[in-house]
Motif scaffolding. Sequence first.
Motif, PDB file in Angstrom:
ATOM      1  N   MET A  33      64.841   9.586  -7.204  1.00 10.49           N
ATOM      2  CA  MET A  33      66.059   9.144  -6.505  1.00 10.49           C
ATOM      3  C   MET A  33      65.800   9.060  -4.993  1.00 10.49           C
ATOM      4  N   TYR A  34      65.102  10.075  -4.442  1.00 12.52           N
ATOM      5  CA  TYR A  34      64.776  10.030  -3.006  1.00 12.52           C
ATOM      6  C   TYR A  34      63.822   8.866  -2.724  1.00 12.52           C
ATOM      7  N   ARG A  35      62.938   8.625  -3.673  1.00 10.52           N
ATOM      8  CA  ARG A  35      62.000   7.503  -3.502  1.00 10.52           C
ATOM      9  C   ARG A  35      62.756   6.163  -3.520  1.00 10.52           C
ATOM     10  N   ALA A  36      63.759   6.042  -4.401  1.00 17.37           N
ATOM     11  CA  ALA A  36      64.512   4.779  -4.488  1.00 17.37           C
ATOM     12  C   ALA A  36      65.303   4.534  -3.200  1.00 17.37           C
ATOM     13  N   ILE A  90      58.500   2.471  -6.499  1.00 17.14           N
ATOM     14  CA  ILE A  90      58.761   3.769  -5.839  1.00 17.14           C
ATOM     15  C   ILE A  90      57.578   4.722  -5.886  1.00 17.14           C
ATOM     16  N   ARG A  91      56.552   4.372  -6.658  1.00 22.40           N
ATOM     17  CA  ARG A  91      55.410   5.291  -6.799  1.00 22.40           C
ATOM     18  C   ARG A  91      54.252   4.966  -5.864  1.00 22.40           C
ATOM     19  N   THR A  92      54.418   3.959  -5.003  1.00 18.60           N
ATOM     20  CA  THR A  92      53.300   3.580  -4.134  1.00 18.60           C
ATOM     21  C   THR A  92      53.086   4.628  -3.028  1.00 18.60           C
ATOM     22  N   PHE A  98      56.842   7.659   3.496  1.00 19.89           N
ATOM     23  CA  PHE A  98      58.127   7.718   4.219  1.00 19.89           C
ATOM     24  C   PHE A  98      59.134   8.675   3.591  1.00 19.89           C
ATOM     25  N   VAL A  99      58.935   8.999   2.303  1.00 27.32           N
ATOM     26  CA  VAL A  99      60.027   9.646   1.555  1.00 27.32           C
ATOM     27  C   VAL A  99      60.477  10.987   2.118  1.00 27.32           C
ATOM     28  N   SER A 100      59.560  11.792   2.635  1.00 31.73           N
ATOM     29  CA  SER A 100      59.982  13.109   3.116  1.00 31.73           C
ATOM     30  C   SER A 100      60.924  12.994   4.309  1.00 31.73           C
ATOM     31  N   ARG A 101      60.736  11.948   5.132  1.00 27.50           N
ATOM     32  CA  ARG A 101      61.617  11.778   6.292  1.00 27.50           C
ATOM     33  C   ARG A 101      63.019  11.356   5.842  1.00 27.50           C
ATOM     34  N   ASP A 128      64.229  18.187 -12.193  1.00 26.82           N
ATOM     35  CA  ASP A 128      63.011  18.489 -11.465  1.00 26.82           C
ATOM     36  C   ASP A 128      63.161  18.028 -10.017  1.00 26.82           C
ATOM     37  N   GLY A 129      62.832  18.903  -9.065  1.00 27.75           N
ATOM     38  CA  GLY A 129      62.965  18.505  -7.665  1.00 27.75           C
ATOM     39  C   GLY A 129      62.448  19.553  -6.708  1.00 27.75           C
ATOM     40  N   ARG A 130      63.171  19.730  -5.596  1.00 24.12           N
ATOM     41  CA  ARG A 130      62.765  20.700  -4.584  1.00 24.12           C
ATOM     42  C   ARG A 130      63.867  21.721  -4.301  1.00 24.12           C
ATOM     43  N   ASP A 131      65.113  21.327  -4.630  1.00 18.85           N
ATOM     44  CA  ASP A 131      66.272  22.164  -4.278  1.00 18.85           C
ATOM     45  C   ASP A 131      67.184  22.372  -5.470  1.00 18.85           C
ATOM     46  N   ILE A 132      66.657  22.226  -6.672  1.00 18.67           N
ATOM     47  CA  ILE A 132      67.532  22.256  -7.852  1.00 18.67           C
ATOM     48  C   ILE A 132      68.056  23.676  -8.102  1.00 18.67           C
ATOM     49  N   GLY A 133      67.150  24.665  -8.054  1.00 17.31           N
ATOM     50  CA  GLY A 133      67.579  26.043  -8.295  1.00 17.31           C
ATOM     51  C   GLY A 133      68.303  26.665  -7.110  1.00 17.31           C
ATOM     52  N   ARG A 156      45.531  14.867  -8.980  1.00 17.17           N
ATOM     53  CA  ARG A 156      46.401  14.343 -10.047  1.00 17.17           C
ATOM     54  C   ARG A 156      47.070  13.044  -9.616  1.00 17.17           C
ATOM     55  N   ARG A 157      47.582  13.026  -8.381  1.00 21.46           N
ATOM     56  CA  ARG A 157      48.241  11.811  -7.863  1.00 21.46           C
ATOM     57  C   ARG A 157      47.236  10.665  -7.738  1.00 21.46           C
ATOM     58  N   PHE A 158      46.058  11.011  -7.244  1.00 26.88           N
ATOM     59  CA  PHE A 158      45.003  10.009  -7.061  1.00 26.88           C
ATOM     60  C   PHE A 158      44.647   9.382  -8.416  1.00 26.88           C
ATOM     61  N   HIS A 186      59.710  22.562   5.821  1.00 28.87           N
ATOM     62  CA  HIS A 186      60.189  22.878   7.171  1.00 28.87           C
ATOM     63  C   HIS A 186      61.477  22.172   7.570  1.00 28.87           C
ATOM     64  N   ARG A 187      62.026  21.297   6.721  1.00 27.17           N
ATOM     65  CA  ARG A 187      63.243  20.583   7.145  1.00 27.17           C
ATOM     66  C   ARG A 187      64.417  21.566   7.227  1.00 27.17           C
ATOM     67  N   ASP A 188      65.458  21.184   8.028  1.00 29.33           N
ATOM     68  CA  ASP A 188      66.612  22.080   8.216  1.00 29.33           C
ATOM     69  C   ASP A 188      67.476  22.140   6.969  1.00 29.33           C
TER      70      ASP A 188
HETATM   71  O1   DC Z   1      58.662  14.772  -6.652  1.00 31.46           O
HETATM   72  P1   DC Z   1      58.253  13.614  -5.715  1.00 31.46           P
HETATM   73  O2   DC Z   1      56.931  13.814  -5.059  1.00 31.46           O
HETATM   74  O3   DC Z   1      58.377  12.287  -6.375  1.00 31.46           O
HETATM   75  O4   DC Z   1      59.363  13.669  -4.556  1.00 31.46           O
HETATM   76  C1   DC Z   1      59.346  12.761  -3.494  1.00 31.46           C
HETATM   77  C2   DC Z   1      59.917  13.389  -2.240  1.00 31.46           C
HETATM   78  O5   DC Z   1      61.326  13.575  -2.369  1.00 31.46           O
HETATM   79  C3   DC Z   1      59.344  14.733  -1.862  1.00 31.46           C
HETATM   80  O6   DC Z   1      58.385  14.596  -0.830  1.00 31.46           O
HETATM   81  C4   DC Z   1      60.504  15.545  -1.370  1.00 31.46           C
HETATM   82  C5   DC Z   1      61.720  14.786  -1.778  1.00 31.46           C
HETATM   83  N1   DC Z   1      62.584  15.510  -2.731  1.00 31.46           N
HETATM   84  C6   DC Z   1      63.537  16.337  -2.196  1.00 31.46           C
HETATM   85  O7   DC Z   1      63.610  16.515  -0.993  1.00 31.46           O
HETATM   86  N2   DC Z   1      64.431  16.952  -3.031  1.00 31.46           N
HETATM   87  C7   DC Z   1      64.345  16.779  -4.362  1.00 31.46           C
HETATM   88  N3   DC Z   1      65.244  17.386  -5.157  1.00 31.46           N
HETATM   89  C8   DC Z   1      63.339  15.961  -4.917  1.00 31.46           C
HETATM   90  C9   DC Z   1      62.441  15.345  -4.063  1.00 31.46           C
END
Ligand code: DC
Length: 226
Positions: A33-36, A90-92, A98-101, A128-133, A156-158, A186-188
């Motif tokens: 979703m963040y990639r889209a 979205i996988r490129t 750019f996605v993290s910004r 699955d993500g970064r902030d789900i829990g 793995r990505r490569f 490190h993001r706020d």
């Molecule tokens: O899982 P991924 O590598 O496809 O995620 C792409 C980017 O999206 C990752 O660098 C951080 C961000 N992301 C996020 O901030 N929060 C999420 N729940 C999922 C991904």
Amino acid sequence: MKKIIIAIDGFSSTGKSTLAKHLGYVYVDTGAMYRAVTLFAMQNNCIGIDFLDKEKLIKSLPSIKLSFKFNSELGFAEMYLNDVNVETEIRTLEVSGFVSRVAAISEVRSKLVEQQQEMGKEKGIVMDGRDIGTVVFPNAELKIFMTAGADTRAQRRFDELQAKGDLVSYDEVLKNVVERDYIDTHRDDSPLVMADDAIEVDNSYLDRKEQFDVVLELVNEVINSL
Ligand code: DC
């Protein structure tokens, strides 16, 4: 059997859609979703090599519609941006660059978090993500925090990108992985941290099947304790 919410955070890993399928659960890859949104920003001149027009992107957010459609041939749900299948775009590495910004913008996060919470209302979901829990489902019955060395994840990505015919170098991919780890932690707003009640799984030396088995065992323990 009682359905639960399984929150998987941390660094990338594999085999989670297989787990969802095995349990008869919905699998949601929130990174897609963040990639889209990032792809939308690139297509609409909100982001480029040397700029990020946050205000323009924030103003455009209401016109971004994200949806998943299950592809039975592939066995997972593909990402649609305004009803167009963008799973490949979205996988490129460009989007990865750019996605993290984009994911650090609070307005983007709140829009996506709201949609993610809606998707988990009925439970029976592996998200699955970064902030789900920590943010999306702080009351999830099972929280797993996946870790693996940056070099393992870059490899793995490569391999994935190479298999798709993307002409990238391993060093470029590693650089991107390290950069994203830094920005994501490190993001706020909602930085990547392990929830206090999450279980850490280091998947550096686990193959798909082994990861699947470890997580399934954790799921069964939780379900049997309910
Ligand atoms: O899982 P991924 O590598 O496809 O995620 C792409 C980017 O999206 C990752 O660098 C951080 C961000 N992301 C996020 O901030 N929060 C999420 N729940 C999922 C991904």
